[in-house]
Design a protein around this motif. Structure first.
Motif, PDB file in Angstrom:
ATOM      1  N   CYS A 175       0.840  -1.201   0.000  1.00 12.94           N
ATOM      2  CA  CYS A 175       0.000   0.000   0.000  1.00 12.94           C
ATOM      3  C   CYS A 175       0.871   1.246   0.000  1.00 12.94           C
ATOM      4  O   CYS A 175       0.348   2.355   0.121  1.00 12.94           O
ATOM      5  CB  CYS A 175      -0.973   0.002   1.176  1.00 12.94           C
ATOM      6  SG  CYS A 175      -0.209   0.031   2.792  1.00 12.94           S
ATOM      7  N   GLU A 176       2.171   1.080  -0.129  1.00 15.05           N
ATOM      8  CA  GLU A 176       3.084   2.212  -0.233  1.00 15.05           C
ATOM      9  C   GLU A 176       4.328   1.786  -0.989  1.00 15.05           C
ATOM     10  O   GLU A 176       4.853   0.692  -0.774  1.00 15.05           O
ATOM     11  CB  GLU A 176       3.484   2.723   1.157  1.00 15.05           C
ATOM     12  CG  GLU A 176       4.511   3.847   1.117  1.00 15.05           C
ATOM     13  CD  GLU A 176       4.846   4.399   2.506  1.00 15.05           C
ATOM     14  OE1 GLU A 176       3.982   4.309   3.398  1.00 15.05           O
ATOM     15  OE2 GLU A 176       5.965   4.903   2.704  1.00 15.05           O
ATOM     16  N   LEU A 198       1.872   6.227   2.513  1.00 11.50           N
ATOM     17  CA  LEU A 198       0.621   5.863   3.187  1.00 11.50           C
ATOM     18  C   LEU A 198       0.255   6.921   4.226  1.00 11.50           C
ATOM     19  O   LEU A 198      -0.903   7.342   4.312  1.00 11.50           O
ATOM     20  CB  LEU A 198       0.775   4.488   3.843  1.00 11.50           C
ATOM     21  CG  LEU A 198      -0.368   4.049   4.764  1.00 11.50           C
ATOM     22  CD1 LEU A 198      -1.683   3.948   4.001  1.00 11.50           C
ATOM     23  CD2 LEU A 198      -0.019   2.725   5.447  1.00 11.50           C
ATOM     24  N   TRP A 199       1.241   7.353   4.996  1.00 13.33           N
ATOM     25  CA  TRP A 199       0.953   8.316   6.056  1.00 13.33           C
ATOM     26  C   TRP A 199       0.477   9.647   5.465  1.00 13.33           C
ATOM     27  O   TRP A 199      -0.503  10.231   5.942  1.00 13.33           O
ATOM     28  CB  TRP A 199       2.184   8.518   6.928  1.00 13.33           C
ATOM     29  CG  TRP A 199       1.948   9.488   8.051  1.00 13.33           C
ATOM     30  CD1 TRP A 199       2.540  10.701   8.241  1.00 13.33           C
ATOM     31  CD2 TRP A 199       1.035   9.321   9.146  1.00 13.33           C
ATOM     32  NE1 TRP A 199       2.055  11.314   9.377  1.00 13.33           N
ATOM     33  CE2 TRP A 199       1.123  10.486   9.954  1.00 13.33           C
ATOM     34  CE3 TRP A 199       0.134   8.325   9.522  1.00 13.33           C
ATOM     35  CZ2 TRP A 199       0.363  10.659  11.108  1.00 13.33           C
ATOM     36  CZ3 TRP A 199      -0.632   8.504  10.674  1.00 13.33           C
ATOM     37  CH2 TRP A 199      -0.511   9.656  11.450  1.00 13.33           C
ATOM     38  N   ASP A 200       1.126  10.131   4.420  1.00 14.60           N
ATOM     39  CA  ASP A 200       0.712  11.386   3.809  1.00 14.60           C
ATOM     40  C   ASP A 200      -0.687  11.258   3.199  1.00 14.60           C
ATOM     41  O   ASP A 200      -1.505  12.183   3.263  1.00 14.60           O
ATOM     42  CB  ASP A 200       1.717  11.829   2.747  1.00 14.60           C
ATOM     43  CG  ASP A 200       3.029  12.295   3.358  1.00 14.60           C
ATOM     44  OD1 ASP A 200       3.091  12.487   4.593  1.00 14.60           O
ATOM     45  OD2 ASP A 200       4.008  12.443   2.597  1.00 14.60           O
ATOM     46  N   GLY A 231      10.941   3.187   5.893  1.00 17.30           N
ATOM     47  CA  GLY A 231      10.358   4.232   6.726  1.00 17.30           C
ATOM     48  C   GLY A 231       8.858   4.146   6.880  1.00 17.30           C
ATOM     49  O   GLY A 231       8.282   4.846   7.727  1.00 17.30           O
ATOM     50  N   GLN A 232       8.199   3.308   6.095  1.00 10.90           N
ATOM     51  CA  GLN A 232       6.751   3.133   6.245  1.00 10.90           C
ATOM     52  C   GLN A 232       6.428   2.683   7.660  1.00 10.90           C
ATOM     53  O   GLN A 232       5.380   3.046   8.210  1.00 10.90           O
ATOM     54  CB  GLN A 232       6.238   2.107   5.230  1.00 10.90           C
ATOM     55  CG  GLN A 232       4.748   1.846   5.284  1.00 10.90           C
ATOM     56  CD  GLN A 232       4.289   0.809   4.266  1.00 10.90           C
ATOM     57  OE1 GLN A 232       4.947   0.578   3.255  1.00 10.90           O
ATOM     58  NE2 GLN A 232       3.160   0.169   4.526  1.00 10.90           N
ATOM     59  N   ASP A 233       7.333   1.921   8.258  1.00  6.78           N
ATOM     60  CA  ASP A 233       7.118   1.362   9.580  1.00  6.78           C
ATOM     61  C   ASP A 233       7.267   2.390  10.694  1.00  6.78           C
ATOM     62  O   ASP A 233       7.064   2.060  11.868  1.00  6.78           O
ATOM     63  CB  ASP A 233       8.061   0.181   9.817  1.00  6.78           C
ATOM     64  CG  ASP A 233       9.492   0.470   9.387  1.00  6.78           C
ATOM     65  OD1 ASP A 233       9.687   0.931   8.245  1.00  6.78           O
ATOM     66  OD2 ASP A 233      10.415   0.238  10.177  1.00  6.78           O
ATOM     67  N   PHE A 234       7.624   3.620  10.366  1.00  5.04           N
ATOM     68  CA  PHE A 234       7.542   4.706  11.354  1.00  5.04           C
ATOM     69  C   PHE A 234       6.980   5.976  10.711  1.00  5.04           C
ATOM     70  O   PHE A 234       7.438   7.079  10.947  1.00  5.04           O
ATOM     71  CB  PHE A 234       8.872   4.946  12.075  1.00  5.04           C
ATOM     72  CG  PHE A 234      10.104   4.976  11.210  1.00  5.04           C
ATOM     73  CD1 PHE A 234      10.544   6.155  10.622  1.00  5.04           C
ATOM     74  CD2 PHE A 234      10.849   3.814  10.996  1.00  5.04           C
ATOM     75  CE1 PHE A 234      11.689   6.187   9.841  1.00  5.04           C
ATOM     76  CE2 PHE A 234      12.001   3.841  10.215  1.00  5.04           C
ATOM     77  CZ  PHE A 234      12.420   5.027   9.634  1.00  5.04           C
TER      78      PHE A 234
END
Length: 652
Positions: free
Chosen positions: A451-452, A459-461, A498-501
């Motif tokens: 998903c990213e 994903l976060w943005d 970095g998706q994991d944070f």
């Protein structure tokens, strides 16, 4: 231009030898290149990698099948070279050898290299990690510069943004592991490197400019990018330092996947391919113009035998010389299906465990018929090759090209059917009859769930835009729910560095540009500065609980083969979707040989109840990634916007 019947031309001129390029053996150096319609070819030797100090220029002899040859009776290790191709006895073009395996600064001049002299100490002793099949892999997409460019990486200043940063041990930010220590802690199995083949748009001679690119602008397909080395003028330096990267990851049981971009060349008329043999290596429209299926100005002709051979020879070189563990193909749908299957066969001869996956779409229209191309909808014709699962991607977070669009985790109540398809590995499943467009995989090993990635918003943005009215705490729950879906679904999970944070890509606004919900984030950061792209390792400290959750999910996945089934028969036999009164409350059971898990997804803002099969269970993974051994039976409550996993207690 040449008007060729390419099929007939290939039958008459195809060369099958494996010795194109510069080959050193027994005190001599042999150069071979292929250009059947050239009227003359010359080898140019240089002392330097910028092509300023020419030693000599030698005519090459024409052999059968369009091969040109010259033999130098000495070891030319460290000497630089180019070819000059002559056509129609008048037009001449000097260019780097398309088969060059090393080059000088900025990749304009090839280099002859004795690769045995480039091996780091212990290179031959380190073994490649084992990976039985694609579903056993957990892939982590990294850009070499992003990985360590920021001072928070803890990497030595002279190594930041370089290959060798991956070999720096003990790196931390305020007690939190960074870089390779982070990779080990997270538990991923493979690092997927954005292109490290030599690309065009960063001036390697000016490192102080801090230029940036993802690298999807290929120049020399068999040479390494020099801007990631500590000395781009020394061809052996970049080779040795990249081998240090591979070796460091292999020593820690992590495989290396290369992102390869054979679908186009950055330059068209000025490319080494076009100067070596005009109008052969690229696809040409009927009107004589270059087709542009890549959206980058041209597309290569994988269906021409010598372009196909070039790709195979190149991949064989990377897999053997650098011990590469996998290849990701950019815009793979531009390659014809026959070539894709042959590549898989050739990689199997080297190591059947080498991963192979790619994008099942193009960047534009190709003149080759769609039924011959490696599109996702043709997936059954190349079932041993993975494809990015855009169906599960969009069902999780919403449509990629509309930043406000919502997905399952952010409030879309029409995404559950497509989501179930992805959870089942995108293969036919006896319980699912709808969302047929999301049922495309030949086997679950073909589904690359994500998903990213580097493309589009993180994903976060995306959640910060589409769920802007929710609190940060709520958006964190959405992010973790998305991670659970990707990592616990059947197929191969793929996450971005970095998706994991909660990686974010803040954008620098142009002068006078007013900020809004969308433009403060970069959705296409291919040439954005470190401010946007570099990993800020302080975020791992700030969002440590998110990292711990991703880590727990990966540990759970690796702990049971039920999360990693690699045939559709096993998926149908051992994955059962459970009935819930609300279609959007998704739960499923994984059961085989006495082992049983129940996974539940709650996309609502309040608690929801779920049923359990017969027997006693314990909470194997809660919304924080922790477990609770207290026995539970009959039913359980799943907290808002979260995933939980229960495991049956044996002998009860």
């Amino acid at each position: 231009m040449y008007r060729l019947n390419y099929e007939q031309f290939d039958r008459d001129n195809q060369y099958i030898g494996n010795d194109l390029g510069a080959v050193m053996k027994e005190g001599k150096t042999v150069f071979k290149t292929w250009s059947p319609l050239a009227t003359g070819v010359y080898l140019n030797l240089y002392l330097d990698g910028e092509g300023k100090s020419r030693l000599e220029s030698l005519p090459m002899e024409r052999l059968d099948h369009g091969v040109w040859y010259v033999e130098i009776l000495r070891d030319l290790d460290g000497v630089f070279y180019t070819y000059t191709f002559e056509f129609d006895h008048k037009t001449r073009h000097e260019t780097i050898d398309i088969y060059a395996k090393a080059c000088g600064v900025n990749g304009n001049v090839g280099a002859v290299v004795n690769f045995k002299t480039t091996n780091p100490e212990g290179w031959d002793k380190v073994k490649k990690p084992k990976c039985r099949n694609a579903c056993d892999a957990v892939v982590y997409e990294c850009h070499v510069r992003d990985f360590s460019a920021d001072s928070s990486s803890g990497v030595a200043p002279e190594h930041r943004g370089k290959y060798v940063a991956f070999a720096d041990k003990g790196t931390k930010y305020q007690g939190v592991n960074t870089c390779i220590e982070h990779l080990k802690e997270l538990g991923i199995t493979h690092v997927h490197l954005l292109p490290v083949e030599d690309y065009a748009t960063v001036d390697e001679s000016k490192p102080w400019l801090n230029q940036y690119n993802w690298g999807y602008d290929p120049k020399n397909f068999n040479c390494l990018e020099g801007s990631y080395s500590t000395d781009p003028y020394d061809p052996k330096c970049r080779i040795r330092e990249f081998k240090q990267l591979v070796m460091a990851l292999h020593e820690n049981g992590i495989g290396v996947v290369m992102d390869v971009v054979y679908n186009h060349t950055y330059y068209t008329e000025e490319s080494a391919f076009e100067r070596s043999f005009p109008y052969y290596y690229h696809r040409i429209r009927n009107d004589g113009s270059f087709s542009n299926g890549s959206g980058c100005g041209n597309e290569t002709a994988s269906n021409h035998m010598m372009m196909r051979k070039f790709m195979i020879d190149s991949l064989r070189f990377w897999a053997t010389e650098y011990k590469i563990d996998g290849f990701r193909f950019d815009l793979m749908a531009l390659h014809d299906i026959e070539t894709v299957n042959i590549i898989r066969d050739e990689l199997n001869k080297i190591d059947p465990q080498i991963l192979m996956y790619g994008e099942g779409w193009t960047g534009g229209e190709s003149p080759l018929p769609a039924d011959r191309l490696a599109y996702k909808w043709n997936s059954y014709q190349f079932g041993r090759v993975g494809l990015f699962n855009d169906n599960i991607r969009d069902s999780i977070k919403g449509g990629t090209f509309n930043p406000y669009d919502k997905g399952f985790v952010s409030g879309n109540r029409n995404a559950a059917s497509t989501l179930r398809r992805g959870i089942a590995g995108s293969v036919p499943h006896y319980q699912i009859n709808d969302a047929k467009e999301a049922c495309w995989a030949f086997e679950p090993t073909q589904a690359v769930n994500y998903c990213e990635a580097h493309d589009n918003n993180t994903l976060w943005d995306k959640l910060c835009i589409s769920a802007k009215n929710d609190s940060e705490g709520v958006r964190i729950k959405m992010d973790k729910l998305a991670a659970a879906i990707v990592i616990l679904s059947q197929g191969m999970p793929f996450i971005q560095l970095g998706q994991d944070f909660l990686r974010s890509k803040p954008r620098i606004l142009k002068e006078g540009e007013a900020p809004n919900d969308v433009n403060i984030y970069s959705h296409d950061s291919y040439n954005a500065p470190d401010y946007t792209n570099s990993i800020k390792w302080n975020r791992k400290l700030e969002y440590k609980e998110v990292f711990e959750y991703y880590k727990a999910l990966i540990r759970l996945r690796k702990g049971s083969p039920l999360f990693r089934m690699y045939t559709k028969e096993d998926v149908n036999a051992h994955l059962h979707f459970m009935h819930n009164d609300d279609w959007n409350c998704v739960s499923w059971k994984l059961e085989k040989d006495g082992e049983c898990y129940v996974i539940a997804l709650n996309p609502y803002y309040e608690n929801r109840g779920f049923g359990l099969p017969e027997g006693s269970f314990y909470l194997r993974l809660d919304e924080s990634g922790k477990m609770n051994k207290q026995p539970v039976s009959g039913s359980f409550v799943c907290p808002p916007l979260s995933a939980v996993v229960y495991k049956r207690i044996k002998n009860i």
